[in-house]
Each structure stands twice: as structure tokens, then as C-alpha cells.
Scaffold this motif. Structure first.
Motif, PDB file in Angstrom:
ATOM      1  N   HIS A  62       0.907  -1.316  -0.052  1.00 30.96           N
ATOM      2  CA  HIS A  62      -0.039  -0.055   0.034  1.00 30.96           C
ATOM      3  C   HIS A  62       0.922   1.182  -0.217  1.00 30.96           C
ATOM      4  O   HIS A  62       1.255   1.744   0.987  1.00 30.96           O
ATOM      5  CB  HIS A  62      -0.828   0.000   1.245  1.00 30.96           C
ATOM      6  CG  HIS A  62      -2.066  -0.846   1.299  1.00 30.96           C
ATOM      7  ND1 HIS A  62      -2.944  -1.216   0.376  1.00 30.96           N
ATOM      8  CD2 HIS A  62      -2.127  -2.257   2.081  1.00 30.96           C
ATOM      9  CE1 HIS A  62      -3.539  -2.381   0.340  1.00 30.96           C
ATOM     10  NE2 HIS A  62      -3.196  -3.032   1.655  1.00 30.96           N
ATOM     11  N   VAL A  63       1.323   1.732  -1.147  1.00 30.03           N
ATOM     12  CA  VAL A  63       2.217   2.833  -1.267  1.00 30.03           C
ATOM     13  C   VAL A  63       1.481   4.203  -0.907  1.00 30.03           C
ATOM     14  O   VAL A  63       1.904   4.849  -0.152  1.00 30.03           O
ATOM     15  CB  VAL A  63       2.817   2.919  -2.666  1.00 30.03           C
ATOM     16  CG1 VAL A  63       3.537   4.242  -2.845  1.00 30.03           C
ATOM     17  CG2 VAL A  63       3.611   1.903  -3.120  1.00 30.03           C
ATOM     18  N   GLY A  64       0.296   4.303  -1.304  1.00 27.43           N
ATOM     19  CA  GLY A  64      -0.420   5.407  -0.798  1.00 27.43           C
ATOM     20  C   GLY A  64      -0.635   5.585   0.575  1.00 27.43           C
ATOM     21  O   GLY A  64      -0.613   6.667   1.170  1.00 27.43           O
ATOM     22  N   SER A  65      -0.997   4.335   1.302  1.00 27.79           N
ATOM     23  CA  SER A  65      -1.479   4.323   2.863  1.00 27.79           C
ATOM     24  C   SER A  65      -0.010   4.649   3.435  1.00 27.79           C
ATOM     25  O   SER A  65      -0.067   5.075   4.522  1.00 27.79           O
ATOM     26  CB  SER A  65      -1.947   2.881   3.183  1.00 27.79           C
ATOM     27  OG  SER A  65      -3.017   2.527   2.541  1.00 27.79           O
ATOM     28  N   ALA A  66       1.183   4.334   2.634  1.00 29.05           N
ATOM     29  CA  ALA A  66       2.347   4.759   3.471  1.00 29.05           C
ATOM     30  C   ALA A  66       2.534   6.180   3.677  1.00 29.05           C
ATOM     31  O   ALA A  66       3.055   6.744   4.587  1.00 29.05           O
ATOM     32  CB  ALA A  66       3.510   4.131   2.702  1.00 29.05           C
ATOM     33  N   VAL A  67       2.102   6.921   2.475  1.00 27.59           N
ATOM     34  CA  VAL A  67       2.092   8.447   2.634  1.00 27.59           C
ATOM     35  C   VAL A  67       1.454   8.923   3.669  1.00 27.59           C
ATOM     36  O   VAL A  67       1.646   9.858   4.380  1.00 27.59           O
ATOM     37  CB  VAL A  67       1.553   8.964   1.007  1.00 27.59           C
ATOM     38  CG1 VAL A  67       1.779  10.383   1.294  1.00 27.59           C
ATOM     39  CG2 VAL A  67       2.777   8.651   0.224  1.00 27.59           C
ATOM     40  N   ASN A 124       2.708  10.452   7.361  1.00 25.73           N
ATOM     41  CA  ASN A 124       2.492  12.145   7.598  1.00 25.73           C
ATOM     42  C   ASN A 124       1.298  12.356   8.555  1.00 25.73           C
ATOM     43  O   ASN A 124       1.076  13.421   9.262  1.00 25.73           O
ATOM     44  CB  ASN A 124       2.131  12.778   6.321  1.00 25.73           C
ATOM     45  CG  ASN A 124       3.175  13.167   5.526  1.00 25.73           C
ATOM     46  OD1 ASN A 124       4.251  13.435   5.685  1.00 25.73           O
ATOM     47  ND2 ASN A 124       3.202  12.197   4.201  1.00 25.73           N
ATOM     48  N   PHE A 125       0.487  11.527   8.783  1.00 24.01           N
ATOM     49  CA  PHE A 125      -0.857  11.666   9.460  1.00 24.01           C
ATOM     50  C   PHE A 125      -0.996  10.662  10.713  1.00 24.01           C
ATOM     51  O   PHE A 125      -1.922   9.693  10.526  1.00 24.01           O
ATOM     52  CB  PHE A 125      -1.964  11.909   8.738  1.00 24.01           C
ATOM     53  CG  PHE A 125      -1.931  13.255   7.591  1.00 24.01           C
ATOM     54  CD1 PHE A 125      -1.647  14.408   8.134  1.00 24.01           C
ATOM     55  CD2 PHE A 125      -1.733  12.632   6.458  1.00 24.01           C
ATOM     56  CE1 PHE A 125      -1.558  15.299   7.477  1.00 24.01           C
ATOM     57  CE2 PHE A 125      -1.406  13.744   5.575  1.00 24.01           C
ATOM     58  CZ  PHE A 125      -1.356  15.168   5.750  1.00 24.01           C
ATOM     59  N   PRO A 126      -0.291  10.343  11.560  1.00 25.71           N
ATOM     60  CA  PRO A 126      -0.282   9.173  12.485  1.00 25.71           C
ATOM     61  C   PRO A 126      -1.707   9.347  13.124  1.00 25.71           C
ATOM     62  O   PRO A 126      -2.045   8.445  13.824  1.00 25.71           O
ATOM     63  CB  PRO A 126       0.859   9.115  13.272  1.00 25.71           C
ATOM     64  CG  PRO A 126       1.537  10.478  13.136  1.00 25.71           C
ATOM     65  CD  PRO A 126       1.160  11.239  11.878  1.00 25.71           C
ATOM     66  N   LYS A 127      -2.073  10.405  13.459  1.00 23.78           N
ATOM     67  CA  LYS A 127      -3.484  10.816  14.208  1.00 23.78           C
ATOM     68  C   LYS A 127      -4.703  10.922  13.467  1.00 23.78           C
ATOM     69  O   LYS A 127      -5.527  11.471  13.888  1.00 23.78           O
ATOM     70  CB  LYS A 127      -3.059  12.233  15.052  1.00 23.78           C
ATOM     71  CG  LYS A 127      -1.983  12.105  16.336  1.00 23.78           C
ATOM     72  CD  LYS A 127      -1.607  13.148  17.142  1.00 23.78           C
ATOM     73  CE  LYS A 127      -2.616  14.430  16.835  1.00 23.78           C
ATOM     74  NZ  LYS A 127      -2.399  15.667  17.556  1.00 23.78           N
ATOM     75  N   ARG A 128      -4.697   9.949  12.541  1.00 21.24           N
ATOM     76  CA  ARG A 128      -6.038  10.012  11.929  1.00 21.24           C
ATOM     77  C   ARG A 128      -6.939   8.956  12.406  1.00 21.24           C
ATOM     78  O   ARG A 128      -6.450   7.914  13.045  1.00 21.24           O
ATOM     79  CB  ARG A 128      -5.508   9.784  10.568  1.00 21.24           C
ATOM     80  CG  ARG A 128      -5.317   8.362   9.967  1.00 21.24           C
ATOM     81  CD  ARG A 128      -4.565   8.376   8.886  1.00 21.24           C
ATOM     82  NE  ARG A 128      -4.339   6.857   8.456  1.00 21.24           N
ATOM     83  CZ  ARG A 128      -3.100   6.271   8.712  1.00 21.24           C
ATOM     84  NH1 ARG A 128      -2.494   6.980   9.547  1.00 21.24           N
ATOM     85  NH2 ARG A 128      -3.073   5.016   8.427  1.00 21.24           N
ATOM     86  N   ARG A 129      -8.239   9.350  12.244  1.00 24.67           N
ATOM     87  CA  ARG A 129      -9.274   8.341  12.845  1.00 24.67           C
ATOM     88  C   ARG A 129     -10.536   8.623  12.098  1.00 24.67           C
ATOM     89  O   ARG A 129     -10.824   9.808  11.719  1.00 24.67           O
ATOM     90  CB  ARG A 129      -9.228   8.216  14.391  1.00 24.67           C
ATOM     91  CG  ARG A 129     -10.043   9.635  15.122  1.00 24.67           C
ATOM     92  CD  ARG A 129      -9.777   9.303  16.412  1.00 24.67           C
ATOM     93  NE  ARG A 129     -10.452  10.330  17.097  1.00 24.67           N
ATOM     94  CZ  ARG A 129     -10.635  11.555  17.237  1.00 24.67           C
ATOM     95  NH1 ARG A 129      -9.277  11.884  16.773  1.00 24.67           N
ATOM     96  NH2 ARG A 129     -11.193  12.629  17.855  1.00 24.67           N
ATOM     97  N   TRP A 130     -11.520   7.708  11.871  1.00 27.65           N
ATOM     98  CA  TRP A 130     -12.921   7.715  11.534  1.00 27.65           C
ATOM     99  C   TRP A 130     -13.831   7.457  12.491  1.00 27.65           C
ATOM    100  O   TRP A 130     -13.685   6.226  13.204  1.00 27.65           O
ATOM    101  CB  TRP A 130     -13.046   6.913  10.540  1.00 27.65           C
ATOM    102  CG  TRP A 130     -14.305   6.941   9.933  1.00 27.65           C
ATOM    103  CD1 TRP A 130     -15.183   7.828   9.789  1.00 27.65           C
ATOM    104  CD2 TRP A 130     -14.985   5.687   9.057  1.00 27.65           C
ATOM    105  NE1 TRP A 130     -16.209   7.251   9.253  1.00 27.65           N
ATOM    106  CE2 TRP A 130     -16.360   6.255   8.825  1.00 27.65           C
ATOM    107  CE3 TRP A 130     -14.587   4.576   8.639  1.00 27.65           C
ATOM    108  CZ2 TRP A 130     -17.143   5.304   8.053  1.00 27.65           C
ATOM    109  CZ3 TRP A 130     -15.307   3.734   7.955  1.00 27.65           C
ATOM    110  CH2 TRP A 130     -16.530   4.084   7.589  1.00 27.65           C
ATOM    111  N   ASP A 131     -14.472   8.363  13.248  1.00 27.00           N
ATOM    112  CA  ASP A 131     -15.345   8.142  14.121  1.00 27.00           C
ATOM    113  C   ASP A 131     -16.981   7.872  13.375  1.00 27.00           C
ATOM    114  O   ASP A 131     -17.315   8.431  12.929  1.00 27.00           O
ATOM    115  CB  ASP A 131     -15.879   9.483  14.837  1.00 27.00           C
ATOM    116  CG  ASP A 131     -16.703   9.237  16.136  1.00 27.00           C
ATOM    117  OD1 ASP A 131     -17.121   8.057  16.330  1.00 27.00           O
ATOM    118  OD2 ASP A 131     -17.113  10.297  16.806  1.00 27.00           O
ATOM    119  N   LYS A 132     -17.074   6.197  13.598  1.00 29.07           N
ATOM    120  CA  LYS A 132     -18.130   5.880  12.694  1.00 29.07           C
ATOM    121  C   LYS A 132     -19.531   6.082  13.349  1.00 29.07           C
ATOM    122  O   LYS A 132     -20.631   6.338  12.565  1.00 29.07           O
ATOM    123  CB  LYS A 132     -18.049   4.423  12.770  1.00 29.07           C
ATOM    124  CG  LYS A 132     -16.642   3.900  12.030  1.00 29.07           C
ATOM    125  CD  LYS A 132     -16.508   2.352  12.035  1.00 29.07           C
ATOM    126  CE  LYS A 132     -15.292   2.208  11.229  1.00 29.07           C
ATOM    127  NZ  LYS A 132     -14.731   0.817  11.455  1.00 29.07           N
TER     128      LYS A 132
END
Length: 108
Positions: free
Chosen positions: A83-88, A92-100
Motif C-alpha cells: 500500500h504505497v498510498g497508505s504509506a504516505v 504524515n498523519f499518524p493521528k488519523r481516525r474515523w468516528d463511525k
């Protein structure tokens, strides 16, 4: 602080483009164009529905949710080329999340 966050987002988008990852570039661009900034936590956020419609337009809604979940949860270890894109995004954004529950995506 918002300008700093926008600069980080734009640098990450350019990195995604250079790594030929159009989905990651669209994901980041959606935050630049439509995201809101929370100064207390230094995060950008956007409605999950809006993000799914921008990045994965034309796909089945269930598939859109699966893709968003994968993008938010992917943790890429160095050396794996899957997952090359996921690596970017991950780098860059280790604090990402999705509140479902509220269907809001946070990135920072």
C-alpha cells in the motif's frame, strides 16, 4: 496554526502524487478543500459522507466505507510495498481516525 496544517497537507499531497497514488492525493485534497480545522487538537476534520463521495465517487456505498476504513486504519511497516498510498498517509498523519458513530474523519 491552520496555515501550518495546510502546508503539511499540501506537502503530503505532492508526495502522494509523486509516488503515483491518486487515491491518497484525492483523500488529502478533500481535507484541503472541504475540511475544517480544530485548533484545540491541531486536527482537520471532514464529514465521512462528503469524503467518501469525493474520493471514491461512483462506487457502491458499502465499498466506499470499506475503502475509508482501510485508509484510516492502515499501518504500514517499512519495507512492504503493498500500500504505497497508505504509506504516505500513515507517515504524515499518524493521528488519523474515523468516528463511525458521528461519521467524521479526523486527520492530524
Amino acid at each position: 496554526m491552520l496555515q501550518g496544517m495546510l502546508k503539511i497537507l499540501e506537502q503530503a499531497r505532492m508526495q502522494a502524487v509523486s509516488m503515483r497514488s491518486p487515491v491518497s492525493a484525492k483523500f488529502i485534497k478533500a481535507f484541503i478543500d472541504h475540511g475544517s480545522y480544530d485548533a484545540t487538537q491541531n486536527l482537520m476534520y471532514i464529514s465521512g459522507q462528503k469524503l467518501r463521495n469525493i474520493v471514491w465517487a461512483g462506487r457502491d456505498p458499502k465499498k466506499q466505507k470499506n475503502c475509508l476504513n482501510a485508509m484510516c486504519n492502515a499501518r504500514v511497516t517499512e519495507g512492504k510495498k503493498r500500500h504505497v498510498g497508505s504509506a504516505v498517509i500513515d507517515r504524515n498523519f499518524p493521528k488519523r481516525r474515523w468516528d463511525k458513530i458521528s461519521d467524521i474523519v479526523f486527520i492530524g
